[in-house]
Design an enzyme around this catalytic site. Structure first.
Site, mmCIF file in Angstrom:
data_model
loop_
_atom_site.group_PDB
_atom_site.id
_atom_site.type_symbol
_atom_site.label_atom_id
_atom_site.label_comp_id
_atom_site.label_asym_id
_atom_site.label_seq_id
_atom_site.Cartn_x
_atom_site.Cartn_y
_atom_site.Cartn_z
ATOM 1 N N PHE A 40 0.848 -1.191 0.000
ATOM 2 C CA PHE A 40 0.000 0.000 0.000
ATOM 3 C C PHE A 40 0.886 1.245 0.000
ATOM 4 C CE2 PHE A 40 -2.319 3.380 2.251
ATOM 5 C CZ PHE A 40 -3.431 3.475 1.426
ATOM 6 N N GLY A 41 0.687 2.129 -0.990
ATOM 7 C CA GLY A 41 1.437 3.384 -1.073
ATOM 8 C C GLY A 41 0.512 4.551 -0.777
ATOM 9 N N TYR A 42 1.007 5.501 -0.001
ATOM 10 C CA TYR A 42 0.165 6.648 0.388
ATOM 11 C C TYR A 42 0.898 7.987 0.231
ATOM 12 C CZ TYR A 42 3.108 6.224 4.451
ATOM 13 O OH TYR A 42 4.220 6.142 5.241
ATOM 14 N N GLY A 43 2.213 7.930 -0.057
ATOM 15 C CA GLY A 43 3.008 9.155 -0.191
ATOM 16 C C GLY A 43 3.628 9.178 -1.576
ATOM 17 N N SER A 44 4.960 9.284 -1.626
ATOM 18 C CA SER A 44 5.607 9.349 -2.940
ATOM 19 C C SER A 44 5.392 8.074 -3.750
ATOM 20 C CB SER A 44 7.104 9.629 -2.792
ATOM 21 O OG SER A 44 7.749 8.527 -2.209
ATOM 22 N N GLU A 104 13.177 3.716 1.013
ATOM 23 C CA GLU A 104 12.414 4.081 2.208
ATOM 24 C C GLU A 104 13.242 3.941 3.491
ATOM 25 O OE1 GLU A 104 9.332 5.336 1.851
ATOM 26 O OE2 GLU A 104 9.395 5.021 -0.311
HETATM 27 C C1 SIN Z 1 4.622 5.692 0.748
HETATM 28 O O1 SIN Z 1 4.570 6.465 -0.206
HETATM 29 O O2 SIN Z 1 3.792 4.767 0.855
HETATM 30 C C2 SIN Z 1 5.709 5.766 1.768
HETATM 31 C C3 SIN Z 1 6.176 7.138 2.076
HETATM 32 C C4 SIN Z 1 6.874 7.851 0.942
HETATM 33 O O3 SIN Z 1 7.794 7.296 0.331
HETATM 34 O O4 SIN Z 1 6.518 8.985 0.649
#
Ligand code: SIN
Length: 193
Positions: A24-28, A99
């Site tokens: 699951f990705g929520y940021g970049s 990460e």
């Molecule tokens: C993510 O995107 O899920 C992890 C945080 C990031 O790399 O911004």
């Protein structure tokens, strides 16, 4: 906990190289998919909120002048929308490096838009990591983001790309959009085009 989480993640979740895993990705990870994936699907997780509370020493800032990037914080009843990727386990070698500045791979359940659920992993920077910054006012977060730059580019680009990607996914996130509004107001002062 050390800010470099590569070894911890490899010990916590040893995976077979060709195992397929939902991430699951929520940021970049939503807008910068610099890794091979088998499938991607809009998804959400429950009990977590996206917050710009993690310091970035290696991507959008430096150890001396950290940027602020997204992490998830536990919040009862909250829902966080993002993008899930089905990946082959060998891709974690690249992702753990990307990460490494404080993010741990934790197990989570994610829900797709058709209501079906799967177990998978999510990178979360918890408050015991050395780069964690924690809460601040929206104005202070926006100011810090406006001033920070790192090897992956400006911290402002991270925020603006994420806000655009969330709009494309039709996901509302008052925290992200409030910071975006403040950054847009600052833009003429900062001289960004
Ligand atoms: C993510 O995107 O899920 C992890 C945080 C990031 O790399 O911004």
């Amino acid at each position: 906990m050390s800010a470099n989480t590569i070894a911890i993640n490899q010990q916590m979740h040893p995976l077979e190289p060709h195992e397929q895993v939902w991430l699951f990705g929520y940021g970049s990870l939503i807008y910068k998919a610099d890794f091979p994936f088998i499938e991607s699907r809009p998804a959400s997780i429950r009990g977590w909120s996206r917050r710009f509370w993690q310091g970035s020493h290696d991507h959008r800032g430096t150890p001396e002048t950290p940027g602020r990037v997204a992490t998830l914080v536990e919040e009862e009843g909250a829902r966080c929308g993002g993008l899930a990727y089905l990946i082959s386990a060998d891709v974690f070698e690249h992702l753990d490096y990307r990460e490494k500045n404080g993010y741990l791979r934790l197990t989570t359940e994610m829900t797709f838009r058709d209501g079906s659920c799967v177990q998978g992993l999510v990178y979360i920077a918890t408050q015991d990591n050395a780069a964690y910054l924690g809460p601040a006012s929206t104005e202070d977060i926006a100011r810090q983001i406006a001033q920070s730059h790192g090897p992956s580019g400006s911290n402002m680009d991270y925020l603006l790309h994420l806000a655009d990607a969330l709009r494309l996914l039709e996901e509302d996130d008052p925290h992200v959009f409030a910071i975006e509004r403040l950054l847009m107001d600052m833009e003429p002062v900062l001289g960004h085009s």
